[in-house]
Write an enzyme that holds these catalytic residues in place. Structure first.
Site, short mmCIF file in Angstrom:
data_model
loop_
_atom_site.label_atom_id
_atom_site.label_comp_id
_atom_site.label_asym_id
_atom_site.label_seq_id
_atom_site.Cartn_x
_atom_site.Cartn_y
_atom_site.Cartn_z
N ASP A 1 -8.92 -93.17 9.59
CA ASP A 1 -10.02 -93.34 10.55
C ASP A 1 -10.78 -94.60 10.17
O ASP A 1 -10.58 -95.13 9.07
CB ASP A 1 -10.95 -92.10 10.53
N VAL B 1 -14.27 -94.98 10.17
CA VAL B 1 -15.53 -94.79 9.43
C VAL B 1 -15.76 -93.32 9.06
O VAL B 1 -15.47 -92.42 9.83
CB VAL B 1 -16.73 -95.36 10.24
N ASP B 2 -16.24 -93.15 7.84
CA ASP B 2 -16.67 -91.83 7.37
C ASP B 2 -18.20 -91.89 7.37
O ASP B 2 -18.80 -92.48 6.48
CB ASP B 2 -16.12 -91.61 5.95
N ASP B 3 -18.77 -91.29 8.40
CA ASP B 3 -20.23 -91.35 8.55
C ASP B 3 -20.84 -90.05 7.99
O ASP B 3 -21.14 -89.96 6.81
CB ASP B 3 -20.53 -91.55 10.04
N THR B 4 -20.97 -89.03 8.83
CA THR B 4 -21.49 -87.74 8.33
C THR B 4 -20.36 -86.89 7.73
O THR B 4 -20.61 -85.84 7.17
CB THR B 4 -22.13 -86.93 9.47
N ARG B 5 -19.15 -87.33 7.89
CA ARG B 5 -17.92 -86.67 7.40
C ARG B 5 -17.54 -85.44 8.23
O ARG B 5 -16.59 -84.71 7.92
CB ARG B 5 -18.08 -86.29 5.92
N THR B 6 -18.26 -85.20 9.30
CA THR B 6 -17.97 -84.04 10.16
C THR B 6 -16.54 -84.12 10.72
O THR B 6 -15.80 -83.13 10.71
CB THR B 6 -18.98 -83.99 11.34
N TYR C 1 -17.55 -102.29 15.52
CA TYR C 1 -16.15 -102.68 15.36
C TYR C 1 -15.72 -103.55 16.54
O TYR C 1 -16.25 -103.39 17.65
CB TYR C 1 -15.28 -101.42 15.22
N TRP D 1 -13.19 -103.60 18.48
CA TRP D 1 -12.59 -102.97 19.68
C TRP D 1 -13.64 -102.38 20.61
O TRP D 1 -13.33 -101.96 21.71
CB TRP D 1 -11.54 -101.90 19.31
O1 PRP Z 1 -18.20 -89.01 9.92
P1 PRP Z 1 -18.61 -88.63 11.31
O2 PRP Z 1 -20.10 -88.47 11.45
O3 PRP Z 1 -17.86 -87.45 11.81
O4 PRP Z 1 -18.30 -89.86 12.27
C1 PRP Z 1 -17.12 -90.60 12.23
C2 PRP Z 1 -16.35 -90.45 13.50
O5 PRP Z 1 -17.13 -90.90 14.60
C3 PRP Z 1 -16.42 -91.89 15.33
O6 PRP Z 1 -15.69 -91.31 16.35
P2 PRP Z 1 -16.21 -91.18 17.85
O7 PRP Z 1 -16.47 -89.75 18.13
O8 PRP Z 1 -17.31 -92.15 18.09
O9 PRP Z 1 -14.94 -91.54 18.69
P3 PRP Z 1 -14.11 -92.90 18.79
O10 PRP Z 1 -13.38 -93.08 17.49
O11 PRP Z 1 -13.19 -92.61 19.91
O12 PRP Z 1 -15.09 -93.99 19.07
C4 PRP Z 1 -15.43 -92.46 14.33
O13 PRP Z 1 -14.29 -92.98 14.95
C5 PRP Z 1 -15.11 -91.30 13.43
O14 PRP Z 1 -13.98 -90.58 13.90
#
Ligand code: PRP
Length: 216
Positions: free
Chosen positions: A118, A120-125, A193, A195
């Protein structure tokens, strides 16, 4: 105010290139599962850097998970504009998944070393959801196949890990065995990003002008 960091295609490419030797050495993936949409481009770039002479390309499977869905706006002035900062969602929605009815497809996962990709690892949810659900489905397939060999091993690659309190948890053994790699660990900034850019030249210009020059 939310700090935005612009990352260029060039930088994404180099982050994948830089991570590839470690991925090959530590994870030795036989298959990638890209979490769409953000994981697709990194997974494709990575595939070229993971290619070993004399061996076929590592296949990429795709799953679609969405967390940051923009709700349809009822007020014209609050409609989404390109580059607008989206509000984090709270629940993961599957937009695409593996074909569990195809035993052949699931057989390809059982007992394999699988790299989840993936951006980004943001909240990791999202990653917690992906790992849990994939482990569950692979276990169902393993039982169906009566497979008793090597266990399926998931590892993770992300371009950026945000240094913040995480809502999601990854399996202890995955962290203990270092089966998690982030090309960069960054502060809790909003990463733009390439894209997502409506105007890629403007995006690159923004990246060039910022103090990090797209090098986060
Ligand atoms: O760590 P988290 O808080 O779970 O966030 C990370 C997720 O959020 C974004 O996806 P998004 O739902 O925006 O979809 P996309 O990749 O299609 O833009 C990103 O691509 C990750 O999959």
């Amino acid at each position: 105010m939310v700090v935005k960091e612009y990352v260029t295609y060039n930088q994404v490419h180099k982050l994948c290139q830089e991570a590839a030797p470690r991925i090959l050495e530590d994870f030795q993936p036989q298959l990638m599962i890209a979490i769409g949409g953000g994981g697709y481009v990194p997974a494709r770039i990575l595939r070229s850097f993971l290619k070993q002479p004399g061996s076929p390309n590592i296949p990429i499977q795709a799953i679609g998970l969405s967390l940051y869905e923009q709700l349809p706006s009822t007020h014209p002035s609050s409609s989404s504009t390109p580059g607008e900062v989206e509000q984090p969602g709270t629940k993961v929605t599957r937009t695409q998944w593996l074909d569990l009815t195809s035993l052949g497809e699931m057989e390809n996962l059982v007992g394999k070393r699988i790299l989840i990709v993936d951006e980004v690892d943001d909240t990791r949810t999202t990653l917690e959801y992906a790992v849990k659900e994939l482990e569950k489905d692979v276990e169902i397939a393993r039982k169906k196949l009566g497979y008793e060999g090597e266990p399926t091993k998931f590892s993770i690659f992300v371009l950026h890990n945000k240094n913040k309190e995480k809502k999601g948890r990854l399996p202890e053994d995955m962290l203990d065995e270092n089966r998690y790699l982030a090309a960069r660990t960054v502060e809790d900034v909003w990463i733009c990003y390439p894209w997502e850019a409506a105007d890629i030249d403007e995006h690159d210009e923004m990246a060039r002008k910022q103090p990090t020059a797209g090098n986060i």
